[in-house]
Enzyme design. Structure first.
Site, PDB file in Angstrom:
ATOM      1  CG  ASP A   1      15.041 -48.582  23.482  1.00  0.00           C
ATOM      2  OD1 ASP A   1      14.535 -47.558  23.652  1.00  0.00           O
ATOM      3  OD2 ASP A   1      13.752 -49.225  23.983  1.00  0.00           O
TER       4      ASP A   1
ATOM      5  CD  GLU B   1      12.593 -45.393  30.152  1.00  0.00           C
ATOM      6  OE1 GLU B   1      12.266 -46.028  30.482  1.00  0.00           O
ATOM      7  OE2 GLU B   1      11.590 -44.216  29.000  1.00  0.00           O
TER       8      GLU B   1
END
Length: 326
Positions: free
Chosen positions: A44, A213
């Site tokens: 991420d 997401e």
């Protein structure tokens, strides 16, 4: 005999149908990420070029793990994370105070670092923010909670992405539940706007568990482009993550893909998917660097037992206004 003929006829029909399907993606369908060296084990990621021309990347885990680079190619793990110690309020969202999915921006002479707090499979979650004059690891001052979600909400307050539109500041966020949402922020505090409390809806899909997401948004020409991650993250060699994109004339939507299907009804053009050793790319952010938009993401390395690695691909904008990765 009749059964044999029926089977033969079915085989012909199946063959015709298969012949009309698009071929499965191969390594040639997507470009490899930019070559990077050093400590590139990351999940991420968010990245920014600092005032001195060097780069910093922050990522999930630790106290927001930090890596630095002079050239965007060779990366070293910083001596400290973004934070030396976790703020006390983090423990209300997971018992190890483990933050996820940060996003760094520079605005009004200050670096702003947004991040997520949650536990696996829960939407008892929060997004926090910290500020720094330099953006460097170990220099961040936490400013507290930006926005939160609870188990009764139809959204999940993780995976923040902050974007400016004139004098207005907005934050897209979301993971599973009902997909991608957006709220307005107060530019002075960087937190949820107290006068505009609407939670807008940008993207979802019609099938449970609504596996969308990690939004990222950028403006190019007359359009805003919304990039999301779809399907299964965080499972190494089994990851099915991929990145899709849609666009809108307004930052708050509605977003559609190139065929006109709304992203609120599962639309989205496939931008980047797994190929070769590069499994499950996603968890993306966007960085403007030297005139180009850079897609900053992670993938799982099929030649390193599925370890998460840093992926960097520049965007190329076609004559039709749609992006591709190079």
């Amino acid at each position: 005999m009749l059964r044999t003929r029926a089977v033969a006829a079915l085989a012909v029909v199946v063959g015709v149908l298969l012949a009309t399907l698009p071929p499965a993606a191969t390594a040639a369908d997507y470009p490899d990420p930019q070559t990077v060296t050093g400590d590139t084990a990351i999940h991420d990621p968010t990245m920014i070029r600092l005032k001195d021309g060097s780069y910093v990347a922050y990522s999930t885990h630790g106290r927001l793990e930090a890596r630095v680079s002079k050239d965007r190619t060779h990366w070293e793990r910083a001596a400290v994370d973004a934070f030396a110690t976790p703020p006390a309020w983090w423990y209300a969202y997971n018992d190890t105070a483990d933050p996820w999915a940060p996003e760094i921006t520079y605005r009004a002479g200050t670096y702003w670092l947004y991040y997520s707090l949650s536990s696996w499979g829960s939407n008892h979650s929060a997004i926090g923010v910290a500020t720094s004059a330099s953006g460097r690891p170990g220099t961040w001052t936490d400013r507290g909670k930006v926005f939160a979600s609870e188990t009764g909400d139809a959204w999940n307050a993780i995976d923040p992405y902050v974007v400016e539109d004139g004098d207005q500041l907005w934050m897209a966020f979301g993971s599973y539940w009902s997909g991608i949402r957006m709220i307005r922020l107060d530019p002075r505090t960087g937190k949820a706007h107290t006068a505009d409390t609407a939670v807008r809806h940008l993207a979802t899909r019609p099938d449970l568990p609504y596996a969308v997401e990690a939004p990222a948004i950028v403006k190019h020409g007359a359009y805003w482009y919304l990039f999301n991650s779809y399907d299964a993250c965080c499972s190494g060699l089994s990851a099915t993550y991929k990145i899709k994109v849609g666009r809108a004339t307004s930052l708050t939507g509605p977003y559609t893909d190139s065929g006109g299907t709304p992203m609120l009804r599962g639309g989205g053009d496939l931008l980047l998917a797994g190929h070769g050793r590069y499994i499950g790319p996603g968890g993306q952010s966007l960085m403007r660097d030297r005139g180009a938009h850079v897609l900053v993401h992670h993938y799982y390395d099929g030649e390193d037992d599925g370890a998460p690695k840093l992926g960097l691909n520049e965007l190329r904008w076609g004559e039709d206004g749609w992006p591709s990765v190079v």
